[in-house]
Write an enzyme that holds these catalytic residues in place. Structure first.
Site, PDB file in Angstrom:
ATOM      1  N   LYS A   1       0.857  -1.198   0.000  1.00 43.16           N
ATOM      2  CA  LYS A   1       0.000   0.000   0.000  1.00 43.16           C
ATOM      3  C   LYS A   1       0.888   1.242   0.000  1.00 43.16           C
ATOM      4  CE  LYS A   1      -3.142   2.666   3.003  1.00 43.16           C
ATOM      5  NZ  LYS A   1      -4.015   2.688   4.197  1.00 43.16           N
TER       6      LYS A   1
ATOM      7  N   ASP B   1      -2.325  10.242   3.205  1.00 40.94           N
ATOM      8  CA  ASP B   1      -3.715   9.861   3.452  1.00 40.94           C
ATOM      9  C   ASP B   1      -4.378  10.922   4.325  1.00 40.94           C
ATOM     10  OD1 ASP B   1      -6.139   8.686   3.883  1.00 40.94           O
ATOM     11  OD2 ASP B   1      -5.389   7.052   5.159  1.00 40.94           O
TER      12      ASP B   1
ATOM     13  N   LYS C   1      -9.718  13.159   7.914  1.00 42.65           N
ATOM     14  CA  LYS C   1      -9.208  12.795   9.233  1.00 42.65           C
ATOM     15  C   LYS C   1      -9.173  14.027  10.133  1.00 42.65           C
ATOM     16  CE  LYS C   1      -6.036   9.052   7.913  1.00 42.65           C
ATOM     17  NZ  LYS C   1      -6.662   7.944   8.663  1.00 42.65           N
TER      18      LYS C   1
ATOM     19  N   ASP D   1       1.778   6.432   5.355  1.00 44.44           N
ATOM     20  CA  ASP D   1       0.807   5.495   4.798  1.00 44.44           C
ATOM     21  C   ASP D   1       1.342   4.819   3.526  1.00 44.44           C
ATOM     22  OD1 ASP D   1      -1.586   4.316   5.484  1.00 44.44           O
ATOM     23  OD2 ASP D   1      -2.797   5.602   4.198  1.00 44.44           O
TER      24      ASP D   1
ATOM     25  N   ASP E   1     -11.885   7.260   3.877  1.00 42.39           N
ATOM     26  CA  ASP E   1     -10.637   7.041   4.616  1.00 42.39           C
ATOM     27  C   ASP E   1     -10.259   5.558   4.639  1.00 42.39           C
ATOM     28  OD1 ASP E   1      -8.407   7.705   6.027  1.00 42.39           O
ATOM     29  OD2 ASP E   1      -9.421   8.012   7.948  1.00 42.39           O
TER      30      ASP E   1
ATOM     31  N   GLU F   1      -9.310   3.797   2.272  1.00 40.67           N
ATOM     32  CA  GLU F   1      -8.867   3.870   0.875  1.00 40.67           C
ATOM     33  C   GLU F   1      -7.818   2.826   0.524  1.00 40.67           C
ATOM     34  OE1 GLU F   1      -7.480   5.483   3.268  1.00 40.67           O
ATOM     35  OE2 GLU F   1      -5.400   5.042   2.796  1.00 40.67           O
TER      36      GLU F   1
ATOM     37  N   ARG G   1      -7.568  -0.302   1.211  1.00 42.80           N
ATOM     38  CA  ARG G   1      -8.144  -1.566   0.735  1.00 42.80           C
ATOM     39  C   ARG G   1      -8.625  -1.452  -0.712  1.00 42.80           C
ATOM     40  NH1 ARG G   1     -12.460  -1.696   5.528  1.00 42.80           N
ATOM     41  NH2 ARG G   1     -10.716  -0.657   6.542  1.00 42.80           N
TER      42      ARG G   1
HETATM   43  N1  BES Z   1      -3.964   4.702   6.821  1.00 42.28           N
HETATM   44  C1  BES Z   1      -5.062   4.476   7.686  1.00 42.28           C
HETATM   45  C2  BES Z   1      -4.752   3.475   8.798  1.00 42.28           C
HETATM   46  C3  BES Z   1      -3.750   3.901   9.841  1.00 42.28           C
HETATM   47  C4  BES Z   1      -4.176   4.442  11.033  1.00 42.28           C
HETATM   48  C5  BES Z   1      -2.408   3.688   9.654  1.00 42.28           C
HETATM   49  C6  BES Z   1      -3.269   4.792  12.011  1.00 42.28           C
HETATM   50  C7  BES Z   1      -1.500   4.046  10.595  1.00 42.28           C
HETATM   51  C8  BES Z   1      -1.913   4.580  11.789  1.00 42.28           C
HETATM   52  C9  BES Z   1      -6.234   3.924   6.881  1.00 42.28           C
HETATM   53  O1  BES Z   1      -6.331   4.316   5.568  1.00 42.28           O
HETATM   54  C10 BES Z   1      -7.472   4.372   7.580  1.00 42.28           C
HETATM   55  O2  BES Z   1      -7.677   5.548   7.668  1.00 42.28           O
HETATM   56  N2  BES Z   1      -8.252   3.428   8.074  1.00 42.28           N
HETATM   57  C11 BES Z   1      -9.434   3.718   8.797  1.00 42.28           C
HETATM   58  C12 BES Z   1     -10.469   2.710   8.393  1.00 42.28           C
HETATM   59  C13 BES Z   1     -11.862   3.051   8.830  1.00 42.28           C
HETATM   60  C14 BES Z   1     -12.369   4.266   8.091  1.00 42.28           C
HETATM   61  C15 BES Z   1     -12.748   1.859   8.571  1.00 42.28           C
HETATM   62  C16 BES Z   1      -9.138   3.622  10.289  1.00 42.28           C
HETATM   63  O3  BES Z   1      -8.304   2.792  10.675  1.00 42.28           O
HETATM   64  O4  BES Z   1      -9.710   4.383  11.049  1.00 42.28           O
HETATM   65 ZN    ZN Z   2      -4.532   4.840   4.659  1.00 41.37          ZN
HETATM   66 ZN    ZN Z   3      -7.370   6.165   5.313  1.00 40.07          ZN
END
Ligand code: BES
Ligand code: ZN
Ligand code: ZN
Length: 488
Positions: free
Chosen positions: A246, A251, A258, A269, A328, A330, A332
């Protein structure tokens, strides 16, 4: 750093500084010369405790046993202490538990990973004066080893550490300096230097391949997406392993923006993509007998008039439709298309993806541990075993029959987020699983590196910033599975 292995007694070697470990609080070992001073200074010899005695120019570090990760951490502590001095050379002896190769590698990795600093943007740099570390072949308990074996261990550990530090540099680079196009450029340069094949795909190609999910994520950014494909094909390869990473160079969360406290550090990210580039570099330099492909899926998740939205329905490369409910989630989406592409084009024996995929994985396992997910218990177990030898922490997160239902959509084939607030690391993996073809189900591993990829407060041999998570684990897994002379 230059490493020299000397077939001489520890005490006979000349150097500016010496490093002595206090093993399991044993202050009676012959190398401990200042028992009284250490006692006076209240140095207990606890694990991770370190002290410098100027008179004898000795750095003492406590280790609770001779496990390889104790050695790695101790070396990192030693180098940190030495970095405050003007010493140009240091000496250390061998500390072996069972396997001389494992512990010698740990020694080098501890020094190399512990000495890493990201100071490119500092006007004032704190240079490390140390240039050389001399390793005496004398061993803590008088065990004997062939110098050739040790030399090879040093060389291999240097290759792996260099790859980790290369990945750290990439990940630490700020987002407006490293966006998809630049990552592609950097990968290309690295590939050229190491005689690795490199193919860069732009958005027109992604369009042609029907990778609408990948494209939607990157659409609002002024930086166009890139898919980077590196390949290393040794003669008589024992297997073909594909690593998909990824690569969100930033992000922001997209329209599901966020909150500001969560947005900082999101340059990290791209850690999965950078890791796969590092993995192939190390594999090539180590001449591993495995065909390796690294796919780095690079995009930037931004906001703007052209942004993809919650309520959009995207069609992925395998024609499955995805209801977007949160922009967010994204990673996946990008990975779904990249995984489809890798399966269709490469016919792998094993397929790994590495991703900073979910905050939920950090909640589940803490910030030090990689989440290991997939359909095959056997394959997951082999990854866990490799992690134990690598020094990286990894733990399984199990699928079950109920969790997949949480991804159901009323308007599309699947939803990009779960309907429950719990189990988010696993439901994210189950989303990816929807894009794994039946014949690859048991050959696929998902590594969620969201916890350890970016270090907020230094730990072990990781200074704050990018850690290079996943590289050592992947290399160790490849060595364990495909190299006959690998040392436990
Ligand atoms: N890049 C983030 C995940 C992340 C969070 C990486 C903290 C490193 C540290 C990912 O794209 C994301 O934002 N995931 C969301 C998913 C949710 C919207 C289902 C998350 O983890 O809150
Ligand atoms: Zn991300
Ligand atoms: Zn994200």
């Amino acid at each position: 750093m230059i490493y020299e292995i000397k077939n001489e007694k520890f005490e006979d070697i000349k150097s500016d500084i010496k490093i002595v470990f206090i093993v399991n609080k044993n202050f009676d070992h012959k190398w401990v010369k200042e028992k009284e001073s250490l006692d006076f200074l209240n140095f207990k010899g606890e694990s991770e405790e370190s002290i410098f005695l100027n008179e004898s120019k000795t750095v003492y570090v406590g280790v609770s046993n001779l496990d390889h990760d104790e050695i790695r951490i101790a070396c990192a502590k030693a180098i940190k202490t030495i970095s405050k001095t003007n010493a140009k050379s240091a000496k250390i002896a061998l500390y072996i538990k069972d396997c001389p190769v494992t512990n010698t590698k740990a020694l080098i990795e501890g020094f190399e990973l512990g000495a890493y600093r990201f100071d490119r943007y500092k006007s004032k740099k704190e240079n490390l004066n140390l240039e050389e570390i001399i390793i005496s072949t004398e061993e803590y308990s008088d065990k004997n080893f062939s110098t050739d074996i040790l030399k090879r261990a040093v060389k291999e550990a240097k290759i792996v550490s260099d790859a980790v530090n290369y990945v750290r540099d990439l990940v630490n680079t700020p987002p407006d300096e490293l966006y998809p196009e630049i990552l592609a450029q950097k990968a290309k340069t690295m590939a050229k230097e190491n005689e690795i094949e490199c193919q860069i795909y732009d958005e027109n190609y992604l369009k042609k391949e029907g990778m609408e999910a990948f494209l939607a994520v990157s659409r609002a950014s002024r930086h166009k997406p890139r898919m980077i494909h590196l390949s290393y094909k040794p003669k008589e390869a024992k297997a073909k392993v594909v690593f998909v990473g990824k690569g969100l160079t930033y992000d922001s969360g997209g329209l599901s923006l966020k909150p500001s406290e969560h947005m900082v550090t999101m340059k990290s990210d791209k850690s999965g993509a950078c890791a796969v580039i590092g993995i192939i570099q190390a594999a090539k330099k180590l001449k591993l007998p495995v065909e390796i492909h690294a796919i780095a899926a690079a995009a930037e998740n931004m906001i703007g008039g052209d942004a993809y939205k919650p309520d959009d329905i995207l069609t992925a490369k395998n024609k499955k439709t995805i209801e977007v409910r949160n922009t967010d989630a994204e990673g996946r989406l990008v990975l779904a298309d990249a995984l489809c592409w890798a399966q269709e084009k490469l016919n792998p024996d094993y397929i790994f993806d590495l991703a900073t995929l979910t905050g939920a994985c950090v909640v589940a396992l803490g910030e030090y541990t990689i989440g290991v997910m997939g359909n095959s218990e056997e394959l997951k177990d082999s990854v866990i075993k490799a992690s134990k030898l690598s020094g990286e922490l990894a733990s399984k997160l199990p699928f079950n029959r109920y969790l997949p239902k949480l991804l159901k959509s009323s308007v599309a084939d699947i939803c990009n987020i779960s309907s429950s607030r719990y189990g988010g690391a696993i439901t994210a993996a189950l989303f990816l699983n929807e894009f794994i073809e039946d014949k690859y189900k048991d050959k696929w591993i998902h590594l969620d590196i969201a916890g350890p990829a970016f270090v907020e407060k230094e730990w072990g041999y990781n200074p704050s910033g990018a850690s290079g998570a996943g590289v050592r684990l992947a290399i160790k897994w490849l060595q364990k599975e495909f190299c006959s002379n690998n040392h436990k």
